[in-house]
Design an enzyme around this catalytic site. Structure first.
Site, short mmCIF file in Angstrom:
data_model
loop_
_atom_site.label_atom_id
_atom_site.label_comp_id
_atom_site.label_asym_id
_atom_site.label_seq_id
_atom_site.Cartn_x
_atom_site.Cartn_y
_atom_site.Cartn_z
N THR A 1 0.83 -1.20 0.00
CA THR A 1 0.00 0.00 0.00
C THR A 1 0.87 1.26 0.00
OG1 THR A 1 -1.75 -1.19 1.16
CG2 THR A 1 -1.85 1.21 1.21
N GLU A 10 1.00 9.33 -6.27
CA GLU A 10 1.61 10.65 -6.23
C GLU A 10 2.41 10.92 -7.51
OE1 GLU A 10 2.63 12.71 -2.47
OE2 GLU A 10 3.27 10.68 -1.90
N HIS A 30 -7.43 0.02 -0.83
CA HIS A 30 -6.51 -0.92 -1.47
C HIS A 30 -7.21 -2.26 -1.36
CE1 HIS A 30 -2.12 -2.45 -2.07
NE2 HIS A 30 -2.95 -2.89 -3.00
N ARG A 70 -3.17 17.55 -3.30
CA ARG A 70 -1.81 18.06 -3.44
C ARG A 70 -1.86 19.58 -3.32
NH1 ARG A 70 1.49 14.29 -4.55
NH2 ARG A 70 3.20 15.68 -5.16
#
Length: 141
Positions: free
Chosen positions: A42, A50, A77, A121
């Site tokens: 994970t 990212e 996940h 972000r």
């Protein structure tokens, strides 16, 4: 930031999972991880997401002076991916509030959907950000 950085921006990235990106390699010093299955970790999946966002953003920033840093992840996940599988990550910019960006994220390993969620972000001035990090490092006792 360029005017082209707007909601609707998409990115896609494919990555073949090597053995070095499996759970036992996440923190080699952690004995608990050493006993776990050799499947895509994970922690590495978050890094791959990212990376995909950075690649999508890069043409819309004054790179390398402007960059972006991750500030929040809300990801599932949901399926194990063994080494050798190709993970395809798709990201879509869904919100822009000044320098704060929110992406919708999904990933698939060719058999299963392995991830869905959001990732935020923030666009930074790299020189200012790095200067603050150096200043903080100097405060450590």
């Amino acid at each position: 930031m360029r005017e082209s950085l707007q909601p609707g921006l998409t990115g896609e990235f494919e990555f073949v999972v090597p053995p070095s990106k499996t759970v036992p390699h996440l923190y080699p010093e952690a004995l608990e991880f050493q006993a776990m299955p050799e499947v895509f970790a994970t922690g590495f999946m978050v890094g791959l997401i990212e990376w995909t966002c950075i690649q999508a953003l890069k043409p819309h920033l004054d790179w390398p002076h402007e960059q972006s840093v991750g500030t929040h992840v809300d990801l599932s996940h949901t399926a194990a991916t063994p080494p050798g599988f190709t993970v395809t990550v798709k990201v879509r910019l869904v919100e822009k509030d000044g320098k704060k960006l929110k992406f919708a994220v999904e990933a698939h390993d060719g058999i299963d959907s392995i991830c869905q969620g959001t990732h935020e972000r923030f666009v930074i001035n790299a020189a200012k950000f790095n200067a603050k990090a150096v200043e903080k490092a100097g405060q450590r006792s």
